[in-house]
Design a protein around this motif. Sequence first.
Motif, PDB file in Angstrom:
ATOM      1  N   ASP A 578       0.811  -1.218   0.000  1.00 23.53           N
ATOM      2  CA  ASP A 578       0.000   0.000   0.000  1.00 23.53           C
ATOM      3  C   ASP A 578       0.844   1.267   0.000  1.00 23.53           C
ATOM      4  OD1 ASP A 578      -2.252  -1.587   0.083  1.00 23.53           O
ATOM      5  OD2 ASP A 578      -2.305  -1.615   2.269  1.00 23.53           O
ATOM      6  N   CYS A 622      -1.875   6.142   4.242  1.00 25.33           N
ATOM      7  CA  CYS A 622      -2.916   5.121   4.179  1.00 25.33           C
ATOM      8  C   CYS A 622      -3.811   5.221   5.407  1.00 25.33           C
ATOM      9  CB  CYS A 622      -2.302   3.730   4.099  1.00 25.33           C
ATOM     10  SG  CYS A 622      -1.222   3.496   2.675  1.00 25.33           S
ATOM     11  N   LYS A 634      -6.615   6.185   0.549  1.00 24.92           N
ATOM     12  CA  LYS A 634      -5.225   6.629   0.440  1.00 24.92           C
ATOM     13  C   LYS A 634      -5.210   8.112   0.092  1.00 24.92           C
ATOM     14  CE  LYS A 634      -2.096   4.111  -1.519  1.00 24.92           C
ATOM     15  NZ  LYS A 634      -1.340   3.283  -2.473  1.00 24.92           N
TER      16      LYS A 634
END
Length: 895
Positions: A578, A622, A634
Amino acid sequence: MKYSYKFSNLLGTFYRRGNVTFTPDGNSLISPVGNRLSVFSLKNNNAETLPLATRCNITCVALSPDGSLGILVDEEGAALLISLATKSLLNQFSFQQPVQSVRFSPDGKKFVITKGNVAMLYHAPGKRREFNAFVLDKTFYGPYDETTCIDWTDDSKCFAVGSKDMSTWVFGAERWQNLIYYSLGGHKDAIVACFFQEGSLDLYTISADATLCMWQCDTELSQLQARDPNKKPRESDNAETEEPRAEEIRGTANPAPEESVGRVRYHKSSRHFFNKEGDFTTLTAAAFHKKLNILVTGFSSGMFHIHELPELSLIHSLSISDQRVSTISINCTGDWIAFGCSGLGQLLVWEWQSESYVLKQQGHFNNMGSLSYSPDGQHIVTGGDDGKVKVWDTSSGFCYVTFTDHTSSVTAVTFTSSGQVILSASLDGTVRAFSLLRYRNFRTFTSPKPAQFSCLGVDGSGEIVCAGAQDSYEVYVWSMQTGRLLDVLAGHEGPISSVAFNPWRSVLATASWDKTVRLWDMVDSWRTTETLNLSSDALAVTFRPDGREIAVASLDGQITFWESEKGTQTGSIEGRHDLKLGRKELDKVTAKHSSKGKAFTALCYTADGQALLAGGASRYVCLYHVREQILAKKFEISCNHSLDAMEEFLDRRKMTEFGSLALIDEGTGEEEGVSLSLPGVRQGDMSSRHFKPEIRVTSLHFSPTGRSWAATSTEGLLIFSLDSSTVFDPFDLDEEVTAGGVRRAVRGGEWTRAIVMAMRLNEESLLRETLESVPCADIAVLCSSLPELYVERLLVFLATQIERSRHLQFYLTWAHQLLMLHGQNMKIRSVSVLPAVHSLQKSLQGHFSEISKLCEWNRYNMKFAVCLSRQRGIKRGAEESDAESGSLEEAEMEQ
């Protein structure tokens, strides 16, 4: 919908590079900050960053004469046309090359840009929507080197362009018969600025060697004669190209008019030198006010001079820093002068008549390393690598106090629970406590042997201060009251990376590189109550606001969740993918492979504890849902490609047969004034330091009000907040709940039903209309009959209305009755209600500070009025007594 945080403001950075400019009314200053644009309102004393961003750092800013449109050009030549009224993007355009300067004509119909050695005249965009907002009119050639500056005559008939080849060119914006171009020489260095006098073609030119030349023209502006468009020009006069939409005027041969019309001619009337005292500094910026004939010049030594022309009499001289003055601007009235220093990130507004600062702001010289919100959410404290601790006002966006007691990088900062004391830890081996009442360092905590403190924590009572060391692997505990060292917590086998206190109990969590997190009981003889074993080095640890859960970020990219009382793991998140790391310029591996060694370095729970913010060496932050353990959203911190690690893939345009262009170091370039020292070197000094800062997030913190969160990054201090007015977020909606039903209930006097239905619709204007229709006498009864489910939501709404509305007493009555009648039940779910109470406290504190300032001002005014009336009464009494004595003397004389 509750995660719809958007970019709100940028603090901590006031100026990077480019030119600053005043708005046409002269009350606001516009400054380029990286790839964003900040507007500083000098009358209202607040700062705002527009929600617009270019691809790279902004180098040129130009405003239309009416202040409605603006043109932003970045260092790659990409331009944005923006509306300052709506703060929106209107059009995009690329000039294909770096642009040196942009300038609108005084009538707002055209603008000139200079790139390379060419000046290009464009039609300015109009008020109507156009397919192409940038229409090229003419292209002007003449200078042999890069152009540097532009200035227009008052009637927009001509403009002048300065160049690095020490020449200044005067061009006609239209086809004049007696003026097509004129070249002026006489300087021995690059032209920094050129200015026309008011209402004439007379010109001032200023070069980098601090020389001013005054040029007089033998022709007035009214004597310029338009060329007949129907008459065919001679071959020697023809300078048009084959392009159908643009004309090129080349300065290769001065075409002579066919008729006997006197050509425009210039002659040098005088020459002046600024360096009379032997101060051989380079002149770097200049600005001129045509109505007042005030010339302001800035130098590479940080000095600036104010002269009055044409006599060049010195009015004022001052040194504002030890770095070069990058840009200067004067407002329309000529009272305020703005200075920008790119080396320090400094922005100053100087009122030269009273010799006082209107604005004086400077961000951290190096990167920000840490931040913390105050308990009421009104202030933010930041610590930087420059050793400074700065306190920011979230409402105004300005720094109002700076502490410079540390001698090395500040690694951690925090507020105490009272909000009156700031604690900071530094690599210089000290932890300092600063008072916000007296603005001084009143306590300094040190260790028995020198240690570099990397993290900091303070308990809920504000009595115990803990700091972890990265070289001795120990945690030091001090007393806030006495300043003495209470204990040294030993047991870790690696550097201490993070410490955190339980908000509700005296339990300390310490994370270390030895792959463990230890929990220490601060009450029971500082013993270890639990040791949490991790699979990798621990980088960050934080408690949930209720203190029942711990989140730990480790080096393998995982975030693990633990119960603080039992010490059992409740879940984990694999967050390595991520992060989405970028590829650096000198990397030889792809971004996908380089992300294997990256992890989150900053963690923060939201105010209600339902979500977790995580950031690291990436441009993304995140937001994870804790219970579901999924990625909720995000946030992109920056899109500035002037920073390193922004590209996700390899850019083939930057590759040559010898390798990447980034490996060819050209030094700092001519922008820093470095002379060419070696033969064969194109620009700059090969031994100078040159680097691109890497995008990263160093610290995260959520506001106690739950309405915003802040992140310290390479770009500065970024604030993301909720915009509740533009989000439709209904609650428990059904078919009966409509705006018409709410208004019918209001007309029927069913206040409780109307309020509940309006809160279920969750539309701000409708809820405000419903609340303000309730009689003041019925507020207490309505608050007692309101369901518990809606009390918290109503408190959040009241906090926003108290901050904005004029009906202060009415909404304060609502808040008071809600807290008095439902306060006991709120204690049971204190964690969920706490953000609403904090938001209410922030609104009240803001009103209190504003009203207290107003009362103090009125009190002094009343004292002054009383003293003035007394003086007038005494004077009047003396005059009456003199008149009486005079009349008595006259009566005696008559007798």
